[in-house]
Motif scaffolding. Structure first.
Motif, PDB file in Angstrom:
ATOM      1  N   VAL A   1      27.910  52.483 -29.558  1.00 41.95           N
ATOM      2  CA  VAL A   1      28.909  53.126 -30.597  1.00 41.95           C
ATOM      3  C   VAL A   1      29.121  52.051 -31.981  1.00 41.95           C
ATOM      4  N   VAL A   2      29.555  50.603 -31.531  1.00 38.28           N
ATOM      5  CA  VAL A   2      29.998  49.628 -32.306  1.00 38.28           C
ATOM      6  C   VAL A   2      28.870  49.172 -33.127  1.00 38.28           C
ATOM      7  N   LEU A   3      27.846  49.067 -32.244  1.00 39.83           N
ATOM      8  CA  LEU A   3      26.549  48.442 -32.889  1.00 39.83           C
ATOM      9  C   LEU A   3      25.948  49.444 -33.715  1.00 39.83           C
ATOM     10  N   SER A   4      25.943  50.620 -33.590  1.00 39.11           N
ATOM     11  CA  SER A   4      25.415  51.812 -34.771  1.00 39.11           C
ATOM     12  C   SER A   4      26.204  52.031 -35.708  1.00 39.11           C
ATOM     13  N   ARG A   5      27.493  51.696 -35.561  1.00 37.11           N
ATOM     14  CA  ARG A   5      28.551  51.933 -36.618  1.00 37.11           C
ATOM     15  C   ARG A   5      28.762  53.329 -36.660  1.00 37.11           C
ATOM     16  N   GLY A   6      28.455  53.879 -35.708  1.00 39.18           N
ATOM     17  CA  GLY A   6      28.797  55.333 -35.923  1.00 39.18           C
ATOM     18  C   GLY A   6      27.637  56.426 -36.320  1.00 39.18           C
ATOM     19  N   THR A   7      26.479  55.625 -36.530  1.00 45.33           N
ATOM     20  CA  THR A   7      25.276  56.324 -37.046  1.00 45.33           C
ATOM     21  C   THR A   7      24.176  55.672 -36.373  1.00 45.33           C
ATOM     22  N   TRP A   8      23.591  56.448 -35.444  1.00 45.46           N
ATOM     23  CA  TRP A   8      22.408  56.111 -34.591  1.00 45.46           C
ATOM     24  C   TRP A   8      21.289  55.776 -35.241  1.00 45.46           C
ATOM     25  N   ALA A   9      21.181  55.988 -36.484  1.00 45.22           N
ATOM     26  CA  ALA A   9      19.911  55.469 -37.196  1.00 45.22           C
ATOM     27  C   ALA A   9      19.923  54.083 -37.491  1.00 45.22           C
ATOM     28  N   HIS A  10      21.291  53.421 -37.529  1.00 38.90           N
ATOM     29  CA  HIS A  10      21.131  52.060 -37.235  1.00 38.90           C
ATOM     30  C   HIS A  10      20.443  51.393 -36.236  1.00 38.90           C
ATOM     31  N   LEU A  11      20.628  51.719 -35.097  1.00 35.49           N
ATOM     32  CA  LEU A  11      20.041  51.489 -34.037  1.00 35.49           C
ATOM     33  C   LEU A  11      18.419  51.376 -34.052  1.00 35.49           C
ATOM     34  N   LEU A  12      17.688  52.386 -34.641  1.00 37.47           N
ATOM     35  CA  LEU A  12      16.459  52.443 -34.835  1.00 37.47           C
ATOM     36  C   LEU A  12      15.903  51.395 -35.733  1.00 37.47           C
ATOM     37  N   GLU A  13      16.786  50.699 -36.569  1.00 39.81           N
ATOM     38  CA  GLU A  13      16.507  49.480 -37.375  1.00 39.81           C
ATOM     39  C   GLU A  13      16.187  48.081 -36.806  1.00 39.81           C
ATOM     40  N   LEU A  14      16.798  48.062 -35.561  1.00 40.56           N
ATOM     41  CA  LEU A  14      16.798  47.029 -34.633  1.00 40.56           C
ATOM     42  C   LEU A  14      15.430  46.402 -34.296  1.00 40.56           C
ATOM     43  N   ARG A  15      14.819  45.295 -34.501  1.00 40.85           N
ATOM     44  CA  ARG A  15      13.766  44.688 -33.971  1.00 40.85           C
ATOM     45  C   ARG A  15      13.928  43.212 -33.203  1.00 40.85           C
ATOM     46  N   LEU A  16      13.494  43.123 -32.111  1.00 42.15           N
ATOM     47  CA  LEU A  16      13.671  42.251 -31.164  1.00 42.15           C
ATOM     48  C   LEU A  16      13.040  41.104 -31.617  1.00 42.15           C
ATOM     49  N   VAL A  17      13.523  39.681 -31.711  1.00 43.98           N
ATOM     50  CA  VAL A  17      12.801  38.396 -31.977  1.00 43.98           C
ATOM     51  C   VAL A  17      13.031  37.362 -31.053  1.00 43.98           C
ATOM     52  N   ALA A  18      12.586  36.176 -31.032  1.00 43.04           N
ATOM     53  CA  ALA A  18      12.683  35.208 -30.168  1.00 43.04           C
ATOM     54  C   ALA A  18      14.090  35.122 -29.810  1.00 43.04           C
ATOM     55  N   GLY A  19      15.072  35.041 -30.600  1.00 44.36           N
ATOM     56  CA  GLY A  19      16.388  34.758 -30.415  1.00 44.36           C
ATOM     57  C   GLY A  19      17.251  35.529 -29.412  1.00 44.36           C
ATOM     58  N   ASP A  20      16.461  36.928 -29.212  1.00 43.51           N
ATOM     59  CA  ASP A  20      17.062  38.006 -28.353  1.00 43.51           C
ATOM     60  C   ASP A  20      16.672  37.405 -26.853  1.00 43.51           C
ATOM     61  N   LEU A  21      15.308  36.869 -26.822  1.00 45.32           N
ATOM     62  CA  LEU A  21      15.156  36.179 -25.426  1.00 45.32           C
ATOM     63  C   LEU A  21      15.994  35.013 -25.273  1.00 45.32           C
TER      64      LEU A  21
END
Length: 299
Positions: free
Chosen positions: A139-159
């Motif tokens: 809920v925090v990461l999506s800022r109340g809107t689930w569409a924000h989660l669809l914009e996430l992209r994993l990169v090397a830093g996430d590893l």
């Protein structure tokens, strides 16, 4: 070991996420001033200088520092040498949003490592608590809107952050196992200093590699000095002390759920720095995360 969640235990386990949220904000602010692995080394050097006057007897013969070198070398590697260095590296190559999302998997790794390697039994309440707590993070990461989660992209830093999360989960389980002299364990400053001294060896080796393999440089100034003082006193000494106390009283599995308060605190701190008022979804997320903690603590 008591696994009761009372007010004092909740306080001990809430302080580290608050201080670590500030650590993430500060780490991002000084991103261009100091290399990430070097920042970790400088942080723990200052922490060691703070701890040394509190427990100088650790350096004496017979303190247990040398006879328990394997345990402290491993604790120093995971908690001092790896965790924050990987986190600072993640903040350099990934977005704070992605880093927080990866770190929110902490309760699941706590439960998994505890079951596989430490003989812990996973209960239905813990699974439900993990799901509730992670829902609050989403809920925090999506800022109340689930569409924000669809914009996430994993990169090397996430590893890097995934590796940091695993290191911290392993470190937390090791803390719950007493394998050193009682005198050393009973003195919190001595116990943390023993980890830091071995951790500095690891951090120095990692920093040497960073400076030899990259175009590392430091821009000294008031902002960096203030940042170093904060990350050494708050997220290092105070947070590690509180986390150790919390694990002794509640156990690693339950403590892992409190780590999900970090993104909530980070959102509030970011809002404060930006002058923005908290939103309704912050309250919803807080309710879900706390509900996860309460449910997971039930027998």
């Amino acid at each position: 070991m008591s696994h009761k969640l009372d007010a004092r235990t909740a306080f001990f386990l809430t302080m580290p996420p608050l201080l670590w949220a500030g650590n993430a904000v500060v780490g991002r602010l000084v991103n261009g001033l100091v290399p990430p692995v070097t920042l970790n080394l400088l942080r723990w050097l200052i922490a060691a200088l703070i701890l040394l006057p509190l427990a100088p007897w650790v350096l004496r013969r017979g303190s247990g520092l040398l006879s328990n070198w394997r345990r402290f070398a491993l604790l120093g590697l995971l908690g001092v040498g790896c965790y924050n260095a990987l986190q600072y590296m993640a903040l350099k190559t990934s977005t704070p949003l992605n880093v927080t999302l990866v770190a929110s998997s902490m309760p699941l790794w706590m439960l998994a490592l505890g079951t596989l390697f430490f003989g812990a039994r996973v209960t239905l309440a813990q699974v439900l608590g993990a799901l509730l707590s992670m829902a609050g993070v989403l809920v925090v990461l999506s800022r109340g809107t689930w569409a924000h989660l669809l914009e996430l992209r994993l990169v090397a830093g996430d590893l890097y952050m995934l590796a940091a999360t695993l290191a911290w989960a392993w470190y937390s389980w090791l803390l719950s196992r007493r394998a050193e002299p009682e005198r050393l364990r009973a003195d919190w400053a001595a116990f943390l200093l023993a980890q830091v001294l071995y951790g500095l060896v690891w951090s120095s080796a990692f920093t040497a590699a960073e400076w030899s393999l990259t175009d590392a440089h430091i821009q000294w100034g008031t902002p960096l000095i203030l940042a170093l003082l904060y990350v050494a006193v708050g997220p290092a000494v105070l947070a590690y002390r509180s986390w150790g106390l919390g694990i002794e009283r509640a156990g690693p599995a339950l403590a892992g759920f409190f780590s999900n308060l970090t993104p909530l605190f980070a959102a509030v701190l970011s809002a404060a720095f930006l002058g923005e008022l908290p939103h309704l979804y912050h309250a919803v997320a807080f309710g879900l995360i706390v509900a996860g903690i309460v449910v997971s603590s039930r027998r």
